[in-house]
Structure formats: C-alpha cells, structure tokens
Design a protein around this motif. Structure first.
Motif, PDB file in Angstrom:
ATOM      1  N   GLY A   1     -16.242  -3.139   2.734  1.00  0.00           N
ATOM      2  CA  GLY A   1     -16.636  -1.739   2.871  1.00  0.00           C
ATOM      3  C   GLY A   1     -16.586  -1.206   4.283  1.00  0.00           C
ATOM      4  O   GLY A   1     -17.007  -0.078   4.542  1.00  0.00           O
ATOM      5  N   ILE A   2     -16.056  -2.006   5.201  1.00  0.00           N
ATOM      6  CA  ILE A   2     -16.012  -1.571   6.599  1.00  0.00           C
ATOM      7  C   ILE A   2     -15.051  -0.403   6.780  1.00  0.00           C
ATOM      8  O   ILE A   2     -15.371   0.584   7.457  1.00  0.00           O
ATOM      9  CB  ILE A   2     -15.660  -2.752   7.521  1.00  0.00           C
ATOM     10  CG1 ILE A   2     -16.809  -3.767   7.503  1.00  0.00           C
ATOM     11  CG2 ILE A   2     -15.364  -2.273   8.947  1.00  0.00           C
ATOM     12  CD1 ILE A   2     -16.515  -5.071   8.205  1.00  0.00           C
ATOM     13  N   GLY A   3     -13.880  -0.471   6.158  1.00  0.00           N
ATOM     14  CA  GLY A   3     -12.925   0.636   6.263  1.00  0.00           C
ATOM     15  C   GLY A   3     -13.512   1.930   5.745  1.00  0.00           C
ATOM     16  O   GLY A   3     -13.349   2.993   6.354  1.00  0.00           O
ATOM     17  N   ASP A   4     -14.218   1.866   4.619  1.00  0.00           N
ATOM     18  CA  ASP A   4     -14.851   3.068   4.073  1.00  0.00           C
ATOM     19  C   ASP A   4     -15.928   3.604   5.021  1.00  0.00           C
ATOM     20  O   ASP A   4     -16.046   4.814   5.207  1.00  0.00           O
ATOM     21  CB  ASP A   4     -15.450   2.784   2.696  1.00  0.00           C
ATOM     22  CG  ASP A   4     -14.386   2.688   1.613  1.00  0.00           C
ATOM     23  OD1 ASP A   4     -13.536   3.587   1.528  1.00  0.00           O
ATOM     24  OD2 ASP A   4     -14.409   1.705   0.848  1.00  0.00           O
ATOM     25  N   SER A   5     -16.705   2.706   5.624  1.00  0.00           N
ATOM     26  CA  SER A   5     -17.732   3.151   6.583  1.00  0.00           C
ATOM     27  C   SER A   5     -17.092   3.807   7.805  1.00  0.00           C
ATOM     28  O   SER A   5     -17.580   4.831   8.298  1.00  0.00           O
ATOM     29  CB  SER A   5     -18.606   1.976   7.012  1.00  0.00           C
ATOM     30  OG  SER A   5     -19.423   1.559   5.956  1.00  0.00           O
ATOM     31  N   LEU A   6     -16.010   3.210   8.306  1.00  0.00           N
ATOM     32  CA  LEU A   6     -15.300   3.825   9.435  1.00  0.00           C
ATOM     33  C   LEU A   6     -14.842   5.232   9.063  1.00  0.00           C
ATOM     34  O   LEU A   6     -15.018   6.179   9.829  1.00  0.00           O
ATOM     35  CB  LEU A   6     -14.092   2.974   9.823  1.00  0.00           C
ATOM     36  CG  LEU A   6     -14.351   1.592  10.419  1.00  0.00           C
ATOM     37  CD1 LEU A   6     -13.039   0.824  10.568  1.00  0.00           C
ATOM     38  CD2 LEU A   6     -15.070   1.681  11.755  1.00  0.00           C
ATOM     39  N   MET A   7     -14.252   5.364   7.862  1.00  0.00           N
ATOM     40  CA  MET A   7     -13.714   6.661   7.466  1.00  0.00           C
ATOM     41  C   MET A   7     -14.807   7.688   7.192  1.00  0.00           C
ATOM     42  O   MET A   7     -14.598   8.879   7.436  1.00  0.00           O
ATOM     43  CB  MET A   7     -12.795   6.508   6.256  1.00  0.00           C
ATOM     44  CG  MET A   7     -11.456   5.863   6.594  1.00  0.00           C
ATOM     45  SD  MET A   7     -10.582   6.665   7.982  1.00  0.00           S
ATOM     46  CE  MET A   7     -10.295   8.319   7.312  1.00  0.00           C
ATOM     47  N   ARG A   8     -15.967   7.273   6.710  1.00  0.00           N
ATOM     48  CA  ARG A   8     -17.053   8.246   6.549  1.00  0.00           C
ATOM     49  C   ARG A   8     -17.422   8.868   7.899  1.00  0.00           C
ATOM     50  O   ARG A   8     -17.644  10.078   8.001  1.00  0.00           O
ATOM     51  CB  ARG A   8     -18.273   7.600   5.891  1.00  0.00           C
ATOM     52  CG  ARG A   8     -18.159   7.481   4.379  1.00  0.00           C
ATOM     53  CD  ARG A   8     -19.492   7.127   3.727  1.00  0.00           C
ATOM     54  NE  ARG A   8     -19.959   5.801   4.091  1.00  0.00           N
ATOM     55  CZ  ARG A   8     -19.580   4.678   3.479  1.00  0.00           C
ATOM     56  NH1 ARG A   8     -18.707   4.714   2.490  1.00  0.00           N
ATOM     57  NH2 ARG A   8     -20.076   3.506   3.867  1.00  0.00           N
TER      58      ARG A   8
END
Length: 195
Positions: free
Chosen positions: A106-113
């Motif tokens: 979920g790191i990519g999603d957190s970065l994009m948020r």
C-alpha cells in the motif's frame, strides 16, 4: 529534516519535504534508492527532474526509505501554442518508486494520496508520464489519459512528441475550469525526457 504534514500508516510513515530540506547526504541516498528501484534505468537528468518541489517519502520505523514521489512545477500549454493559448501551472509528478522489498504493502497508494492532495490544492492540473507498470496505480487514483497530441516547446520552436502519445496522464482538480483531454498539450523544455 523538519516534521510537517506527516501521515502514519501501518509499518511506515509518509513525510513531505521540499528539496531545500533534503541534506546532500540524503540526496545521495535518494539517487541510489531510485537507481535501484528503477533497475538502473534512472539517470542524472531523471534525478534533476525530481528536484525543486515537494518530495513525498515513505519511511520505515528506523527512517529507512521505502518509497518516493516528487511533485515539481512545470508549465503546460493547452492547445496549439499561440500568444493567446491557455497556460496551466502543472504539478508534474516525478520519480515514483517503491523499494522492491516493500511492494504490495500500500505504499504506492499512500504516496499517491499525498501527491493527489498536493496537486488538488496547489496546481491547475497534475501531469505525469507513466510506465506500463505504473498506469494501474495512477488510474486507481482518478488520473486520466491525455488523448490529444503531445508536444514540447523546444528551443527551436514547438514540436510534437508522438512517441509519448498514450503515456501521459493528468489529474484535473475540481477548482480548475474544464479541460478538453483531446486537445494538443505542450510541455516546457528540459534536458533528457521532456515528458
């Protein structure tokens, strides 16, 4: 680095830092991280493109880097360039990467948020050039393909960049006047990959 606008998530924390807050030592570590994350397909121009804006950093409990994205300001011209063209302030997203050991957490999603919040609050439009592997991430975050022709305002004048068609995605904040995604879009010039 000073602490501000940090966000915690299970197993990692997302921190926002401007380039001026990154020490020379950390920038050196960041170059190594990005080179490894991109399997060596990351050069000095690519790193230069990621400087001068906000860095979104995912770090573990010990401060080790797990992920990175940068949002830098660029100018894009909507439509064929004329003195009356609509010029947009773009939050251009660069160097989005997650360490191989930390993927699928979920790191990519957190970065994009965080990237999405920066774009929505600070720019007329968000833009990025996506790899095939990255496209699903951006599409999940409501980025859209630019369907019109792409070009660059080169030192010798405007020129189309047909090899980039289909690789650029944009995010249009709700505060921005409607944008026709099938119109021509020209970016400002820079060394290396222009998009």
């Amino acid at each position: 680095m000073t602490k501000h606008l940090d966000e915690a998530a299970p197993g990692f924390r997302v921190r926002l830092r401007h380039t001026h807050e990154l020490s020379a030592e950390f920038r050196g570590q960041l170059v190594g991280f990005l080179s490894e994350a991109f399997a060596g397909d990351f050069d000095a121009d690519d790193f230069d493109h990621a400087l001068g804006g906000v860095h979104v950093l995912a770090v573990d409990a010990s401060g080790g880097l797990l992920g990175h994205a940068a949002v830098v300001q660029r100018r894009v011209v909507l439509g064929d360039p004329t003195p009356h063209s609509r010029v947009l302030r773009a939050g251009y997203v660069e160097a989005v990467a997650v360490a191989a050991r930390a993927r699928r957490r979920g790191i990519g999603d957190s970065l994009m948020r965080s990237v999405d919040r920066i774009v929505d609050r600070s720019f007329d439009v968000g833009a990025l050039a996506a790899s095939e592997a990255g496209k699903p991430l951006y599409l999940r975050h409501d980025w859209s393909f630019w369907t019109g022709p792409l070009g660059v305002l080169s030192p010798t004048g405007p020129r189309l960049t047909p090899d980039e068609d289909g690789s650029v995605l944009v995010r249009v904040p709700s505060t921005t006047s409607p944008i026709e995604l099938s119109a021509p879009l020209y970016c400002d010039w820079r060394p290396g990959a222009v998009w």
